[in-house]
Scaffold this active site. Structure first.
Site, short mmCIF file in Angstrom:
data_model
loop_
_atom_site.label_atom_id
_atom_site.label_comp_id
_atom_site.label_asym_id
_atom_site.label_seq_id
_atom_site.Cartn_x
_atom_site.Cartn_y
_atom_site.Cartn_z
CB SER A 140 -3.63 2.68 1.80
OG SER A 140 -3.83 2.13 0.54
NE ARG A 160 0.42 6.65 0.30
CZ ARG A 160 -0.81 6.27 -0.03
NH1 ARG A 160 -1.11 4.98 -0.11
NH2 ARG A 160 -1.74 7.16 -0.27
CE LYS A 215 -10.16 10.91 -0.12
NZ LYS A 215 -10.41 11.10 1.31
CB THR A 256 -0.59 -0.82 -8.27
OG1 THR A 256 -0.77 -1.69 -7.15
CG2 THR A 256 -1.31 -1.40 -9.46
CE LYS A 278 -3.40 -1.13 -0.61
NZ LYS A 278 -3.66 -1.83 -1.92
CB THR A 322 0.63 6.56 -14.22
OG1 THR A 322 1.33 7.79 -14.00
CG2 THR A 322 1.40 5.69 -15.19
CB ALA A 334 -5.64 7.45 -16.54
CG HIS A 394 4.46 -6.36 -1.13
ND1 HIS A 394 4.60 -5.06 -1.56
CD2 HIS A 394 3.32 -6.82 -1.70
CE1 HIS A 394 3.58 -4.75 -2.36
NE2 HIS A 394 2.80 -5.79 -2.46
CE1 TYR A 431 0.63 6.81 -3.73
CE2 TYR A 431 0.47 8.90 -2.54
CZ TYR A 431 -0.11 7.92 -3.33
OH TYR A 431 -1.42 8.04 -3.73
N GLY A 440 2.17 2.38 -2.96
CA GLY A 440 2.19 2.91 -4.33
C GLY A 440 2.85 1.97 -5.33
P1 A3P Z 1 -4.86 4.90 -1.15
O1 A3P Z 1 -5.57 3.70 -0.60
O2 A3P Z 1 -4.36 5.82 -0.09
O3 A3P Z 1 -5.68 5.65 -2.16
P2 A3P Z 1 -0.15 -0.48 -3.56
O4 A3P Z 1 -0.15 -0.46 -5.05
O5 A3P Z 1 1.23 -0.56 -2.98
O6 A3P Z 1 -1.07 -1.48 -3.03
O7 A3P Z 1 -0.66 0.97 -3.08
C1 A3P Z 1 -1.99 1.34 -3.21
C2 A3P Z 1 -2.11 2.84 -2.96
O8 A3P Z 1 -1.58 3.56 -4.10
C3 A3P Z 1 -3.57 3.26 -2.83
O9 A3P Z 1 -3.57 4.38 -1.93
C4 A3P Z 1 -3.88 3.69 -4.25
O10 A3P Z 1 -5.01 4.50 -4.39
C5 A3P Z 1 -2.59 4.42 -4.61
N1 A3P Z 1 -2.46 4.59 -6.07
C6 A3P Z 1 -2.68 3.67 -7.04
N2 A3P Z 1 -2.53 4.22 -8.24
C7 A3P Z 1 -2.21 5.53 -8.04
C8 A3P Z 1 -1.93 6.62 -8.92
N3 A3P Z 1 -1.98 6.49 -10.23
N4 A3P Z 1 -1.61 7.81 -8.36
C9 A3P Z 1 -1.59 7.97 -7.02
N5 A3P Z 1 -1.84 6.97 -6.15
C10 A3P Z 1 -2.15 5.76 -6.65
#
Ligand code: A3P
Length: 299
Positions: free
Chosen positions: A143, A135, A263, A50, A46, A233, A237, A112, A199, A48
């Protein structure tokens, strides 16, 4: 609620029972055959991950999995080397049908795993490059709370917000203790194969981070490439693109939720922590962060 029964610990880290304890203890991930041009994304869940993977995919479209027509771009190291069961049929199918040794280079891999369990020596021996994304832990725990509410419905619950927060602070959530996870990876430094990004800096100035990554990987990108990364990204999108979550079984995710793109903001913790919760978190986690590394985002 997340209890000790949901986890076991190896090397002081909490692992969900999805992992094979013996494989973790015997460092089975060490057997992964890295190639010098592999690129690894590492993170505490969580943070960032992805987003960073999608950034790398938008920067360079030649990752091995994409070349063989797979919709995913990155190989999940733990799933390939350390799981005892899979997160459903689709994940099992992915592991059973993709032969990672046959994939064309370059391969994008994500993990991870804590640095003490990740095969760091193989990374060094093969000259593999790794990007660690970090982050603010207060946003990470928020998250996590929403993630476990939306993901693998019913199979694993971290309980209420207060309970989730408490479990995080008491190292009863997957891959906690967070401070050690981040600290161990920061000890790896940035001189050799590891680049640290946050992040928060990606939110603040993504083009600058993309430049930094391109320089680290020694694979230059053009101005147009950077513009494409920023557009494709953006949170909305990415939410649209990943909306069908074709990589998990039907019914695993609550209707209308996207646990990987929620979010996507900095500071959502302020909407969740009470003053007392924030002060307690500062005392338990914040104090340690300062002594680990000044560059760790903390608010
Ligand atoms: P939030 O739950 O605070 O919105 P991971 O990929 O490590 O699981 O992290 C997920 C977090 O990255 C989530 O945070 C998600 O919304 C955020 N995230 C995913 N895509 C994103 C993007 N394009 N820009 C900013 N944050 C993003």
């Amino acid at each position: 609620m997340a209890t000790a029964a949901d986890h076991f610990t190896v090397d002081g880290y909490a692992f969900l029972r999805l992992f094979d304890k013996k494989k973790l203890e015997s460092r089975a991930a060490d057997k992964f055959q890295f190639r010098p041009n592999d690129v690894v994304v590492a993170s505490f869940p969580k943070s960032g991950t992805t987003w960073l993977i999608e950034i790398l995919k938008a920067m360079y479209g030649d990752w091995g999995l994409l070349k063989v027509g797979h919709s995913e771009s990155a190989i999940f190291l733990e799933e390939q080397t350390l799981y005892s069961s899979y997160l459903g049929k689709i994940r099992q199918h992915v592991v059973e049908t993709i032969n990672i040794d046959d994939l064309p280079s370059p391969r994008l891999i994500y993990t991870h795993l804590p640095a003490t369990i990740f095969p760091c020596q193989a990374l060094k021996d093969k000259g593999v490059k790794l990007i660690y994304i970090c982050r603010n832990p207060k946003d990470v725990v928020v998250s996590q709370y929403y993630f476990w509410k939306a993901f693998i419905k019913g199979a694993y619950s971290t309980g209420s917000w207060e309970q989730t927060l408490q479990s995080f602070q008491e190292s009863r959530l997957q891959l906690t203790p967070w401070v050690r996870h981040v600290g161990d990876w920061y000890q790896k430094g940035i001189k050799d194969n590891v680049l640290h990004v946050t992040y928060e800096e990606m939110k603040e100035d993504l083009p600058r981070v993309v430049d930094k990554i391109a320089e680290f990987l020694q694979r230059p990108v053009t101005k147009e490439d950077i513009e494409r990364v920023v557009t494709t990204t953006a949170v909305d999108a990415m939410r649209n693109k990943l909306s069908n979550l074709a990589f998990v079984d039907e019914g695993m995710v609550s209707e209308g939720e996207n646990p990987f793109v929620r979010k996507g903001t900095v500071g959502d913790w302020k909407n969740h922590f009470t003053v007392a919760q924030s002060e307690r978190f500062d005392a338990i986690i914040g104090e340690k962060v300062k002594s680990v590394n000044r560059n760790i985002p903390y608010q």
